[in-house]
Design an enzyme around this catalytic site. Structure first.
Site, short mmCIF file in Angstrom:
data_model
loop_
_atom_site.label_atom_id
_atom_site.label_comp_id
_atom_site.label_asym_id
_atom_site.label_seq_id
_atom_site.Cartn_x
_atom_site.Cartn_y
_atom_site.Cartn_z
N ASP A 66 0.82 -1.22 0.00
CA ASP A 66 0.00 0.00 0.00
C ASP A 66 0.85 1.26 0.00
O ASP A 66 2.08 1.20 0.19
CB ASP A 66 -0.95 -0.01 1.20
CG ASP A 66 -0.28 -0.50 2.49
OD1 ASP A 66 0.96 -0.39 2.59
OD2 ASP A 66 -0.99 -0.98 3.38
N ASP A 135 -7.63 -3.46 14.12
CA ASP A 135 -8.99 -3.77 13.65
C ASP A 135 -9.00 -4.99 12.72
O ASP A 135 -10.00 -5.26 12.07
CB ASP A 135 -9.62 -2.55 12.97
CG ASP A 135 -8.85 -2.09 11.73
OD1 ASP A 135 -7.87 -2.77 11.33
OD2 ASP A 135 -9.23 -1.05 11.16
N HIS A 137 -7.16 -5.51 10.04
CA HIS A 137 -6.92 -5.29 8.60
C HIS A 137 -5.61 -5.91 8.14
O HIS A 137 -4.68 -6.08 8.92
CB HIS A 137 -6.97 -3.79 8.24
CG HIS A 137 -5.83 -2.98 8.77
ND1 HIS A 137 -5.96 -1.69 9.20
CD2 HIS A 137 -4.51 -3.29 8.96
CE1 HIS A 137 -4.79 -1.22 9.59
NE2 HIS A 137 -3.90 -2.18 9.47
N GLU A 142 -9.66 -2.20 5.37
CA GLU A 142 -10.31 -1.94 6.65
C GLU A 142 -11.60 -2.75 6.76
O GLU A 142 -12.10 -3.27 5.75
CB GLU A 142 -10.60 -0.44 6.76
CG GLU A 142 -9.36 0.44 6.70
CD GLU A 142 -8.49 0.37 7.96
OE1 GLU A 142 -8.60 -0.60 8.74
OE2 GLU A 142 -7.68 1.30 8.15
P1 PGA Z 1 2.14 -1.97 12.64
O1 PGA Z 1 0.97 -1.96 11.57
O2 PGA Z 1 3.15 -2.94 12.15
O3 PGA Z 1 2.66 -0.56 12.64
O4 PGA Z 1 1.53 -2.38 13.94
C1 PGA Z 1 0.44 -3.16 11.11
C2 PGA Z 1 -0.69 -2.89 10.15
O5 PGA Z 1 -1.41 -1.90 10.34
O6 PGA Z 1 -0.87 -3.69 9.22
#
Ligand code: PGA
Length: 261
Positions: A66, A135, A137, A142
């Site tokens: 992304d 959450d 994702h 999302e």
């Molecule tokens: P993080 O993010 O590694 O900063 O916890 C993970 C994600 O949102 O996929």
């Protein structure tokens, strides 16, 4: 889904970097799908160390999950900058072989279709590295995302923007949207490795592994993928009800000589 529970963040990174190094050694032209965020940073650090110690990553091709929308690649908070800084440049992966969505595109549909076409032309993604959001994702898919989604624009959930506020110095500075591979795009990868670290991921991890498949936790779609490994630390594992089973399975795997990786 294979569930591997190790002690801490350091061991998660060691496990992941060892597996990626082994894959690159066996298949120097491997196509890697890569993730950003706090979780993979240590894994990338270890890969950089391995490349300095002789691991040749010069032939790999990469696709990132992304990129923030309306953030230029040259800006320090872009995921392109993150990847250049943490992996591509220090490990010596030629930038021409790395692909990150263009967050500044004026043709979102065209950019997303062309990204998918580039993945196809590269022969598909052999190995996809993932994190997981609080959450549930994967990528920026999302809650509510179609489990058949392809690369597209997504509004970022408030909870995710809160989690990313530390990198931006306040939630107001976190971009509100992104371009992301879709759930179906991710599921087409031949092999998936999802990393989870810390107690704040425990609920999402339990839902992903032991909950029903639902678009409210897009990581649950990985239950339909035939070659996914989830590696986590003790804190991220603490809400799993079948934790002992997963741990015994890993012990038996070694006993039967099936290898740790
Ligand atoms: P993080 O993010 O590694 O900063 O916890 C993970 C994600 O949102 O996929």
């Amino acid at each position: 889904m294979r569930v591997v529970i190790v002690e801490d963040a350091e061991q998660v990174a060691e496990w992941a970097s060892a597996r990626i190094a082994e894959l690159v050694t066996r298949q120097p032209k491997v196509v890697l799908g890569l993730a950003t965020g706090g979780t993979p940073v240590q894994t990338y650090r270890k890969l950089v160390e391995r490349s300095r110690a002789g691991l040749d990553v010069s032939q790999v091709t990469t696709f990132n999950l992304d990129e923030y929308f309306r953030v230029a690649a040259t800006e320090p908070h872009s995921y392109r900058s993150f990847m250049n800084e943490h992996l591509f440049i220090p490990a010596g992966i030629p930038l021409a072989q790395t692909h990150v969505l263009d967050g500044m595109t004026t043709d979102v549909g065209g950019e997303c279709r062309s990204f998918e076409a580039k993945i196809q032309r590269a022969g598909g993604i052999d190995f996809q590295l993932l994190g997981i959001g609080r959450d549930g994702h994967i990528g920026f898919n999302e809650p509510g995302s179609s489990l058949s989604s392809r690369t597209r624009w997504m509004l970022i959930a408030e909870e995710t923007r809160e989690d990313n506020a530390v990198y931006f110095g306040g939630i107001d500075r976190v971009p509100c949207s992104a371009l992301t591979m879709g759930v179906a795009t991710i599921l087409e990868s031949r092999q998936i490795l999802l990393l989870a670290v810390g107690a704040k991921k425990a609920d999402a991890v339990a839902a992903m592994i032991e909950g029903p498949v639902t678009n409210q936790v897009t990581a649950t779609a990985l239950q339909h993928h035939s070659n996914t490994i989830v590696v986590m630390d003790q804190d991220a594992a603490k809400k799993l009800t079948r934790r002992r089973y997963y741990q015994e399975s890993e012990v038996r795997r070694v006993e039967f000589g099936l290898g740790s990786y």
